[in-house]
Design a protein around this motif. Sequence first.
Motif, PDB file in Angstrom:
ATOM      1  N   ALA A   7      -7.636  39.475 -13.898  1.00  0.00           N
ATOM      2  CA  ALA A   7      -8.502  40.124 -12.917  1.00  0.00           C
ATOM      3  C   ALA A   7      -7.885  41.420 -12.402  1.00  0.00           C
ATOM      4  N   TRP A   8      -8.775  42.357 -12.005  1.00  0.00           N
ATOM      5  CA  TRP A   8      -8.339  43.600 -11.371  1.00  0.00           C
ATOM      6  C   TRP A   8      -7.609  43.278 -10.062  1.00  0.00           C
ATOM      7  N   GLY A   9      -6.505  43.985  -9.823  1.00  0.00           N
ATOM      8  CA  GLY A   9      -5.726  43.764  -8.612  1.00  0.00           C
ATOM      9  C   GLY A   9      -6.044  44.788  -7.545  1.00  0.00           C
ATOM     10  N   GLY A  10      -6.988  44.495  -6.673  1.00  0.00           N
ATOM     11  CA  GLY A  10      -7.325  45.394  -5.583  1.00  0.00           C
ATOM     12  C   GLY A  10      -8.331  44.736  -4.665  1.00  0.00           C
ATOM     13  N   ILE A  11      -8.259  45.052  -3.378  1.00  0.00           N
ATOM     14  CA  ILE A  11      -9.110  44.406  -2.371  1.00  0.00           C
ATOM     15  C   ILE A  11     -10.030  45.437  -1.732  1.00  0.00           C
ATOM     16  N   SER A  12     -11.290  45.063  -1.559  1.00  0.00           N
ATOM     17  CA  SER A  12     -12.245  45.893  -0.817  1.00  0.00           C
ATOM     18  C   SER A  12     -12.126  45.528   0.664  1.00  0.00           C
TER      19      SER A  12
END
Length: 452
Positions: free
Chosen positions: A335-340
């Motif tokens: 999974a992409w590693g980043g938070i909205s």
Amino acid sequence: MTYDLVVKNGLVILDNGEIQADIAVKDGRIEAIGQNFEGEKVIDASGLIVSPGMVDAHVHITDPGGGYRDEWEGYITGTAACAKGGVTSFMEMPLNQVPATVNKESLDIKYAAGENKLKVDVASFGGLVPYNLDGGIQELNEGGVSAYKCFMATCGDRTIDGDFENVNDFNLYQGMKQIAETGKVLAIHAENAEITDELGRIAYESGETTLKAYVDSRPVFTEVEPIRKAILFAKETGCRIHICHVACPEGVTEVTKARNEGIDVSCETCTHYLYFHRDELDGIGPVVKCSPPIRDLNNQERMWNKLLAGEIDFVTSDHSPCTPDLKDKENAFEAWGGISGVQNNVDILFDEGVQKRGMSLVQFAKIIAKNPAERYDLKNKGEIAIGKDADFTFIKPNAPYVLKAEDLEYKNKISPYIGREIGAQVVRTILKGETIYSHNEGVSQEFKGSFI
């Protein structure tokens, strides 16, 4: 005298304390703080906290997407989310847009992409990458970037021409020497690339799929070691540095120690490190994956202790959104590693810090606004004071609500905070004297923001 705007009856957070006062605004700036002003427009803030608008020092906007990331967060939706969340200005990272912001050409492309699309003010980072050490640093300085950013962790897609790339030790040393000559700050993503990459590969090939296993593949020492290295390089080169998104108190300790030794270094943490913990991540899913990773509950409480003690300069969102398909993975390692998160900094930090842990309103305003504005030399931002931009966020305390996906202004309405009860609300945001969001009317359709 009649002012353009008067904000009346709010509890106003000033640099030295909070007072019940009125604020008078003229031509987008704060003209007076006191009582009994007359205004062409009057806003009653009775029962509300009037805070400086947040200066979020770590936000990723993917505009332009270069044909690769066109469906990621753009300026229109990203800045609308800022307005709704009480963020009046932010520092934009030099990635994940394509091309990355690494020289004059790419900086101009970015400015053009944001023209007439900004609902809040935006200051820019320029990148330090292996391929811009032959003039790119200087071009970015001349183009008006507020600071620089580099990755010691692996980043970027090597199949995309013009994407961001992490630096090796020599690139970092050479780049620091060049940035030192500009007098600006270099912000650093500090994780040991070689060790985290290899531990991640071993875990993945061993059949690990969980977020817990992902966290364990990036242990605390892989943060601490590159922080120490960056500080040593800063001491050698005279470069001012800032450590981004510190996720462990041991990393903060290294910054505090260096600062006490006279090195010009600061650090931030993120809202999600103060809110989530390792044991709940798999129940939430890859939408909460990020790097450095969210660690255990004991780590979280020690980070709060560091923040309340004043060792962490400011808190950011590290808003790093993508499309849902990149998060919707059975295997967390894929999974992409980043938070909205940019829309839910102010309300969550107020609830968790002020309401639940007794943080003073003055410290709250410093960690969301004054300290980042000062660190990145945003002279007109960061505090409610005469002569500063009239950037405010109105907070309604003790007003719990449950965040729903439809509440989000993001292009892709995903966030780990969905379904959480948040105990305070942003009910109005004002940028340079103009309301850009109100609880009753929503986000303004106008684009009042500009590049700083």
